[in-house]
Design an enzyme around this catalytic site. Structure first.
Site, short mmCIF file in Angstrom:
data_model
loop_
_atom_site.label_atom_id
_atom_site.label_comp_id
_atom_site.label_asym_id
_atom_site.label_seq_id
_atom_site.Cartn_x
_atom_site.Cartn_y
_atom_site.Cartn_z
N THR A 9 58.64 60.70 23.16
CA THR A 9 59.96 60.75 24.20
C THR A 9 61.09 61.29 23.22
OG1 THR A 9 61.03 57.99 24.61
CG2 THR A 9 60.23 58.22 22.38
N ASN A 11 63.36 59.73 24.02
CA ASN A 11 64.85 58.25 24.17
C ASN A 11 65.25 57.58 22.66
OD1 ASN A 11 65.74 55.83 24.83
ND2 ASN A 11 65.43 55.87 26.71
N GLY A 13 66.67 55.50 22.05
CA GLY A 13 66.32 53.28 21.81
C GLY A 13 64.44 52.96 21.81
N ASP A 71 55.83 54.75 29.98
CA ASP A 71 56.55 55.25 31.19
C ASP A 71 57.39 53.54 31.40
OD1 ASP A 71 58.75 56.83 33.58
OD2 ASP A 71 57.47 56.43 34.52
N GLY A 155 70.32 51.46 28.50
CA GLY A 155 69.70 51.93 29.61
C GLY A 155 70.32 50.36 30.20
N HIS A 182 59.31 43.94 27.87
CA HIS A 182 58.11 44.39 28.71
C HIS A 182 57.55 45.71 27.76
CE1 HIS A 182 61.71 46.45 29.03
NE2 HIS A 182 60.93 47.76 28.94
#
Ligand code: ITT
Length: 206
Positions: A9, A11, A13, A71, A155, A182
């Site tokens: 990734t 990202n 975070g 994802d 996000g 999640h």
């Protein structure tokens, strides 16, 4: 035998969350920016599973490492599931996270409380160097808040209200988010899958 696991990734975070979720595994965890992989892969699939596999395969191909990709995204019922797989690019390129959640709040302005249901979804795909791939998923149910609150996470966390805590995800401590999210659910299942894949791979090496 110790393996290197690439968290595929860009990202930060996500990296921070996976680092704590995988901290006790006998694996050296790295991520794209740390090993100077700057390429971006276009997420052309229309499902979380499809895009997770696409990302994991792509970066396993470049790195030759055991590769973990996810994802994830926010599915809002009143918006017919949007932003969904387009969560990271909702509203177009060049927007900040705050621009994106303000766009969502504007679209939700007339939606009454009982219809503000939503969920975060996450699918983790793991690809081993030989190319074998498998996936696991997780979700977190909640409500879209009327205004952003909190400064933790990333996000859409500031507008995602978790009823059992009476707070947004961005108001919860990272440790708490990492117990209920999640990503935590998908990661817990994927950890078990990874352990099995690793022991099978080692069996084959003997
Ligand atoms: P990579 O593809 O490089 O992993 P990305 O941010 O583009 O990074 P995704 O395509 O999976 O990742 O998009 C997920 C988006 O969904 C993410 O950018 C957030 O906007 C949102 N999202 C996912 N999980 C989230 C979480 O735990 N909290 C808040 N927003 C989240």
């Amino acid at each position: 035998m110790s393996h290197r696991l690439l968290i595929a990734t860009h990202n930060p975070g996500k990296v921070a969350e996976y680092r704590s979720l995988l901290a006790d595994l006998p694996l050296a965890v790295t991520w794209l920016d740390e090993i100077d992989i700057t390429e971006d892969v276009e997420e052309t699939e229309t499902t979380f599973v499809g895009n997770a596999i696409l990302k994991a395969r792509y970066y396993a191909g470049i790195s030759g490492l055991w590769t973990w990709a996810d994802d994830s995204g926010l599915e809002i019922d009143a918006l017919d599931g949007r932003p969904g797989v387009y969560s990271a690019r909702y509203g177009g390129k060049g927007l900040t996270d705050a621009d994106r959640y303000h766009k969502v709040l504007a679209e939700m302005a007339a939606v009454p409380d009982e219809e503000r249901t939503a969920r975060f979804r996450c699918v983790v795909a793991i690809v081993q160097p030989g190319g074998k791939v498998d996936t696991r998923d997780g979700k977190l149910e909640g409500l879209i808040a009327h205004e952003p609150k909190g400064s933790h996470g990333f996000g859409y966390d500031p507008i995602f209200h978790v009823p059992s805590f009476g707070k947004t995800l961005a108001e919860l401590d990272r440790r708490v988010k990492n117990e209920i999210s999640h990503r935590a659910e998908a990661a817990a299942k994927a950890r078990e899958m990874l352990a099995m894949m690793l022991s099978e791979a080692e069996g084959n090496e003997e």
